[in-house]
Structure formats: structure tokens, C-alpha cells
Design a protein around this motif. Structure first.
Motif, PDB file in Angstrom:
ATOM      1  N   LEU A  69     -18.189 -40.664   2.545  1.00 21.85           N
ATOM      2  CA  LEU A  69     -18.920 -40.314   3.766  1.00 21.85           C
ATOM      3  C   LEU A  69     -18.960 -41.472   4.761  1.00 21.85           C
ATOM      4  O   LEU A  69     -19.396 -41.288   5.900  1.00 21.85           O
ATOM      5  CB  LEU A  69     -20.345 -39.866   3.421  1.00 21.85           C
ATOM      6  N   LEU A  70     -18.501 -42.656   4.355  1.00 19.46           N
ATOM      7  CA  LEU A  70     -18.529 -43.803   5.273  1.00 19.46           C
ATOM      8  C   LEU A  70     -17.867 -43.523   6.621  1.00 19.46           C
ATOM      9  O   LEU A  70     -18.427 -43.900   7.654  1.00 19.46           O
ATOM     10  CB  LEU A  70     -17.920 -45.044   4.630  1.00 19.46           C
ATOM     11  N   PRO A  71     -16.706 -42.867   6.690  1.00 21.74           N
ATOM     12  CA  PRO A  71     -16.122 -42.627   8.012  1.00 21.74           C
ATOM     13  C   PRO A  71     -17.019 -41.822   8.947  1.00 21.74           C
ATOM     14  O   PRO A  71     -17.178 -42.179  10.125  1.00 21.74           O
ATOM     15  CB  PRO A  71     -14.821 -41.881   7.708  1.00 21.74           C
ATOM     16  N   VAL A  72     -17.637 -40.748   8.443  1.00 24.25           N
ATOM     17  CA  VAL A  72     -18.496 -39.944   9.313  1.00 24.25           C
ATOM     18  C   VAL A  72     -19.783 -40.693   9.653  1.00 24.25           C
ATOM     19  O   VAL A  72     -20.278 -40.608  10.779  1.00 24.25           O
ATOM     20  CB  VAL A  72     -18.776 -38.545   8.714  1.00 24.25           C
ATOM     21  N   LEU A  73     -20.307 -41.449   8.706  1.00 21.68           N
ATOM     22  CA  LEU A  73     -21.513 -42.228   8.978  1.00 21.68           C
ATOM     23  C   LEU A  73     -21.214 -43.360   9.962  1.00 21.68           C
ATOM     24  O   LEU A  73     -21.993 -43.607  10.888  1.00 21.68           O
ATOM     25  CB  LEU A  73     -22.106 -42.763   7.674  1.00 21.68           C
ATOM     26  N   ALA A  74     -20.077 -44.029   9.773  1.00 27.76           N
ATOM     27  CA  ALA A  74     -19.701 -45.113  10.698  1.00 27.76           C
ATOM     28  C   ALA A  74     -19.481 -44.580  12.108  1.00 27.76           C
ATOM     29  O   ALA A  74     -19.821 -45.250  13.094  1.00 27.76           O
ATOM     30  CB  ALA A  74     -18.443 -45.823  10.194  1.00 27.76           C
ATOM     31  N   ALA A  75     -18.949 -43.370  12.209  1.00 25.83           N
ATOM     32  CA  ALA A  75     -18.658 -42.789  13.532  1.00 25.83           C
ATOM     33  C   ALA A  75     -19.919 -42.570  14.356  1.00 25.83           C
ATOM     34  O   ALA A  75     -19.855 -42.558  15.590  1.00 25.83           O
ATOM     35  CB  ALA A  75     -17.892 -41.477  13.379  1.00 25.83           C
ATOM     36  N   SER A  76     -21.067 -42.414  13.707  1.00 30.67           N
ATOM     37  CA  SER A  76     -22.308 -42.278  14.468  1.00 30.67           C
ATOM     38  C   SER A  76     -23.087 -43.590  14.524  1.00 30.67           C
ATOM     39  O   SER A  76     -24.213 -43.628  15.003  1.00 30.67           O
ATOM     40  CB  SER A  76     -23.184 -41.150  13.901  1.00 30.67           C
ATOM     41  N   THR A  77     -22.452 -44.671  14.034  1.00 28.23           N
ATOM     42  CA  THR A  77     -23.084 -45.991  14.049  1.00 28.23           C
ATOM     43  C   THR A  77     -22.564 -46.821  15.214  1.00 28.23           C
ATOM     44  O   THR A  77     -23.336 -47.387  15.982  1.00 28.23           O
ATOM     45  CB  THR A  77     -22.810 -46.729  12.723  1.00 28.23           C
ATOM     46  N   TYR A  78     -21.233 -46.906  15.322  1.00 30.22           N
ATOM     47  CA  TYR A  78     -20.636 -47.690  16.406  1.00 30.22           C
ATOM     48  C   TYR A  78     -19.266 -47.131  16.751  1.00 30.22           C
ATOM     49  O   TYR A  78     -18.656 -46.408  15.969  1.00 30.22           O
ATOM     50  CB  TYR A  78     -20.546 -49.177  16.048  1.00 30.22           C
ATOM     51  N   HIS A  79     -18.813 -47.488  17.958  1.00 26.22           N
ATOM     52  CA  HIS A  79     -17.511 -47.028  18.445  1.00 26.22           C
ATOM     53  C   HIS A  79     -16.878 -48.156  19.256  1.00 26.22           C
ATOM     54  O   HIS A  79     -17.569 -48.835  20.014  1.00 26.22           O
ATOM     55  CB  HIS A  79     -17.676 -45.785  19.321  1.00 26.22           C
ATOM     56  N   ILE A  80     -15.572 -48.328  19.081  1.00 21.52           N
ATOM     57  CA  ILE A  80     -14.812 -49.312  19.852  1.00 21.52           C
ATOM     58  C   ILE A  80     -13.923 -48.539  20.816  1.00 21.52           C
ATOM     59  O   ILE A  80     -13.064 -47.757  20.394  1.00 21.52           O
ATOM     60  CB  ILE A  80     -13.958 -50.208  18.929  1.00 21.52           C
ATOM     61  N   GLU A  81     -14.124 -48.747  22.104  1.00 20.54           N
ATOM     62  CA  GLU A  81     -13.414 -47.989  23.143  1.00 20.54           C
ATOM     63  C   GLU A  81     -11.911 -48.282  23.194  1.00 20.54           C
ATOM     64  O   GLU A  81     -11.102 -47.394  22.999  1.00 20.54           O
ATOM     65  CB  GLU A  81     -14.031 -48.276  24.524  1.00 20.54           C
ATOM     66  N   LYS A  82     -11.541 -49.520  23.486  1.00 20.15           N
ATOM     67  CA  LYS A  82     -10.134 -49.857  23.755  1.00 20.15           C
ATOM     68  C   LYS A  82      -9.413 -50.260  22.482  1.00 20.15           C
ATOM     69  O   LYS A  82      -9.247 -51.438  22.172  1.00 20.15           O
ATOM     70  CB  LYS A  82     -10.050 -50.956  24.809  1.00 20.15           C
ATOM     71  N   LYS A  83      -8.979 -49.248  21.746  1.00 21.37           N
ATOM     72  CA  LYS A  83      -8.155 -49.447  20.559  1.00 21.37           C
ATOM     73  C   LYS A  83      -7.195 -48.273  20.450  1.00 21.37           C
ATOM     74  O   LYS A  83      -7.495 -47.174  20.903  1.00 21.37           O
ATOM     75  CB  LYS A  83      -9.020 -49.550  19.299  1.00 21.37           C
ATOM     76  N   ARG A  84      -6.048 -48.529  19.901  1.00 20.42           N
ATOM     77  CA  ARG A  84      -5.069 -47.465  19.712  1.00 20.42           C
ATOM     78  C   ARG A  84      -5.351 -46.702  18.431  1.00 20.42           C
ATOM     79  O   ARG A  84      -5.286 -45.487  18.384  1.00 20.42           O
ATOM     80  CB  ARG A  84      -3.664 -48.066  19.688  1.00 20.42           C
ATOM     81  N   MET A  85      -5.659 -47.447  17.350  1.00 19.43           N
ATOM     82  CA  MET A  85      -5.916 -46.806  16.065  1.00 19.43           C
ATOM     83  C   MET A  85      -6.611 -47.769  15.126  1.00 19.43           C
ATOM     84  O   MET A  85      -6.589 -48.983  15.315  1.00 19.43           O
ATOM     85  CB  MET A  85      -4.626 -46.311  15.420  1.00 19.43           C
ATOM     86  N   GLY A  86      -7.228 -47.182  14.103  1.00 21.12           N
ATOM     87  CA  GLY A  86      -7.811 -47.942  13.008  1.00 21.12           C
ATOM     88  C   GLY A  86      -7.208 -47.462  11.704  1.00 21.12           C
ATOM     89  O   GLY A  86      -6.992 -46.268  11.514  1.00 21.12           O
ATOM     90  N   ILE A  87      -6.915 -48.405  10.818  1.00 23.49           N
ATOM     91  CA  ILE A  87      -6.303 -48.093   9.523  1.00 23.49           C
ATOM     92  C   ILE A  87      -7.225 -48.587   8.409  1.00 23.49           C
ATOM     93  O   ILE A  87      -7.615 -49.764   8.396  1.00 23.49           O
ATOM     94  CB  ILE A  87      -4.922 -48.795   9.380  1.00 23.49           C
ATOM     95  N   ASN A  88      -7.555 -47.702   7.495  1.00 20.68           N
ATOM     96  CA  ASN A  88      -8.353 -48.076   6.333  1.00 20.68           C
ATOM     97  C   ASN A  88      -7.539 -49.055   5.494  1.00 20.68           C
ATOM     98  O   ASN A  88      -6.429 -48.739   5.064  1.00 20.68           O
ATOM     99  CB  ASN A  88      -8.679 -46.808   5.535  1.00 20.68           C
ATOM    100  N   TYR A  89      -8.086 -50.250   5.256  1.00 20.47           N
ATOM    101  CA  TYR A  89      -7.359 -51.264   4.490  1.00 20.47           C
ATOM    102  C   TYR A  89      -7.912 -51.419   3.068  1.00 20.47           C
ATOM    103  O   TYR A  89      -7.253 -51.967   2.210  1.00 20.47           O
ATOM    104  CB  TYR A  89      -7.383 -52.599   5.231  1.00 20.47           C
ATOM    105  N   GLY A  90      -9.122 -50.940   2.842  1.00 26.24           N
ATOM    106  CA  GLY A  90      -9.667 -51.012   1.493  1.00 26.24           C
ATOM    107  C   GLY A  90     -11.148 -51.334   1.481  1.00 26.24           C
ATOM    108  O   GLY A  90     -11.816 -51.320   2.517  1.00 26.24           O
ATOM    109  N   LEU A  91     -11.632 -51.618   0.285  1.00 24.89           N
ATOM    110  CA  LEU A  91     -13.057 -51.869   0.081  1.00 24.89           C
ATOM    111  C   LEU A  91     -13.246 -53.085  -0.809  1.00 24.89           C
ATOM    112  O   LEU A  91     -12.422 -53.359  -1.678  1.00 24.89           O
ATOM    113  CB  LEU A  91     -13.710 -50.658  -0.595  1.00 24.89           C
ATOM    114  N   ASN A  92     -14.351 -53.763  -0.598  1.00 27.28           N
ATOM    115  CA  ASN A  92     -14.784 -54.861  -1.459  1.00 27.28           C
ATOM    116  C   ASN A  92     -16.196 -54.562  -1.934  1.00 27.28           C
ATOM    117  O   ASN A  92     -16.958 -53.893  -1.238  1.00 27.28           O
ATOM    118  CB  ASN A  92     -14.836 -56.189  -0.690  1.00 27.28           C
ATOM    119  N   LYS A  93     -16.541 -55.065  -3.097  1.00 31.07           N
ATOM    120  CA  LYS A  93     -17.930 -55.085  -3.544  1.00 31.07           C
ATOM    121  C   LYS A  93     -18.622 -53.722  -3.489  1.00 31.07           C
ATOM    122  O   LYS A  93     -19.735 -53.605  -2.972  1.00 31.07           O
ATOM    123  CB  LYS A  93     -18.722 -56.097  -2.727  1.00 31.07           C
ATOM    124  N   VAL A  94     -18.007 -52.698  -4.001  1.00 31.59           N
ATOM    125  CA  VAL A  94     -18.599 -51.356  -3.988  1.00 31.59           C
ATOM    126  C   VAL A  94     -19.525 -51.193  -5.194  1.00 31.59           C
ATOM    127  O   VAL A  94     -19.153 -51.494  -6.322  1.00 31.59           O
ATOM    128  CB  VAL A  94     -17.513 -50.257  -4.041  1.00 31.59           C
TER     129      VAL A  94
END
Length: 151
Positions: A69-94
Motif C-alpha cells: 500500500l506504500l505507493p497509494v499512501l505515498a501518493a497522498s503524502t507528497y508529489h514531485i512536479e517536474k519528473k519524467r518517471m519514478g522507478i521502484n529500486y527496493g526496500l531497506n529495514k522492513v
């Protein structure tokens, strides 16, 4: 929701809280769909009658569902306007620190831990997320999420 104009604006905030998401209710339909997608049909997640007799008195969300659910939760937390794309690179300390009973509400707070340039011209953000479980002293999930952004 906090809006950042570009990556330079957000990268200057290492060590600061980026915001907190809206609340999201975890429904049995979410749990069932996740079970179907992953093949994890353990009774504690999908059998309401048996789960009622189990340790939590109801079905609970898969830990990996709550993490996903992190992607949907993050989407209502913050947004970066001037970017072409974001790529999930992984997780630490879960860590999955508390069960999420069906019908519970969760939200996430985000703190920017690091921002580093990548060799391919991107910026990798490491963001610490705490997924809060409404009414619980313990969070449901704590994780550091790595996302690479490109302009």
C-alpha cells in the motif's frame, strides 16, 4: 499533500518529514484480491469464520499487502512536479510490527532519509515510512523505500 516543484527542492529536505497520507480502509476485498494475486490463501487472511476463532478475532491483512500500500499512501503524502518517471529500486529495514485487522484504517508518514545522484542521471531518494494503524500504539509497518527519479 505536500507538492515539490522539482527534485532539487525535495533533496534539500534530507532528515525532514515530508508529510502524512490520508487514511485508507483495508477491506476484505483487498485481502482476497491480494491472496489471489500471490497465492497466499492462509486462513488467517481469507477465512472469516475460522479467523474469528483465531488469535485476532477476525481476518488480518497480509504483511506484504500492507507494505504494498506504500505507493497509494505515498501518493497522498507528497508529489514531485517536474519528473519524467519514478522507478521502484527496493526496500531497506522492513518490519511488520502489528497485524492489520480487516476494516482497519492505515496511513503513512514519510521522512526523507537520503538523496543521492545515480550513475545514470537520476536521483535516488530513500524515504522512511511508518504505516500507522488507527487506534494502535504500534505501527503496522516500518520500512525505508528506495525510489529512483528521472527528469
Amino acid at each position: 499533500m505536500r507538492v515539490f516543484n522539482d527534485l532539487d527542492e525535495i533533496r534539500a529536505l534530507v532528515g525532514e518529514k515530508l508529510g502524512t497520507s490520508e487514511w485508507l480502509t483495508v477491506e476484505q476485498s483487498h485481502i482476497d484480491l491480494f491472496a489471489d494475486a500471490t497465492g497466499d490463501h492462509q486462513w488467517i487472511h481469507v477465512d472469516a469464520d475460522r479467523a474469528a476463532e483465531g488469535p485476532f478475532g477476525t481476518t488480518i491483512a497480509h504483511g506484504f499487502l500492507t507494505l504494498s500500500l506504500l505507493p497509494v499512501l505515498a501518493a497522498s503524502t507528497y508529489h514531485i512536479e517536474k519528473k519524467r518517471m519514478g522507478i521502484n529500486y527496493g526496500l531497506n529495514k522492513v518490519r511488520f510490527t502489528a497485524p492489520v485487522p480487516v476494516g482497519s484504517r492505515v496511513r503513512a508518514s514519510a521522512e526523507l532519509v537520503a538523496a543521492e545522484d545515480t550513475k545514470d542521471g537520476g536521483v535516488q531518494l530513500a524515504t522512511a515510512f511508518v504505516v500507522e494503524l488507527e487506534g494502535s500504539e504500534r505501527p503496522a509497518v516500518v520500512a525505508e523505500w528506495l525510489v529512483r527519479y528521472y527528469v
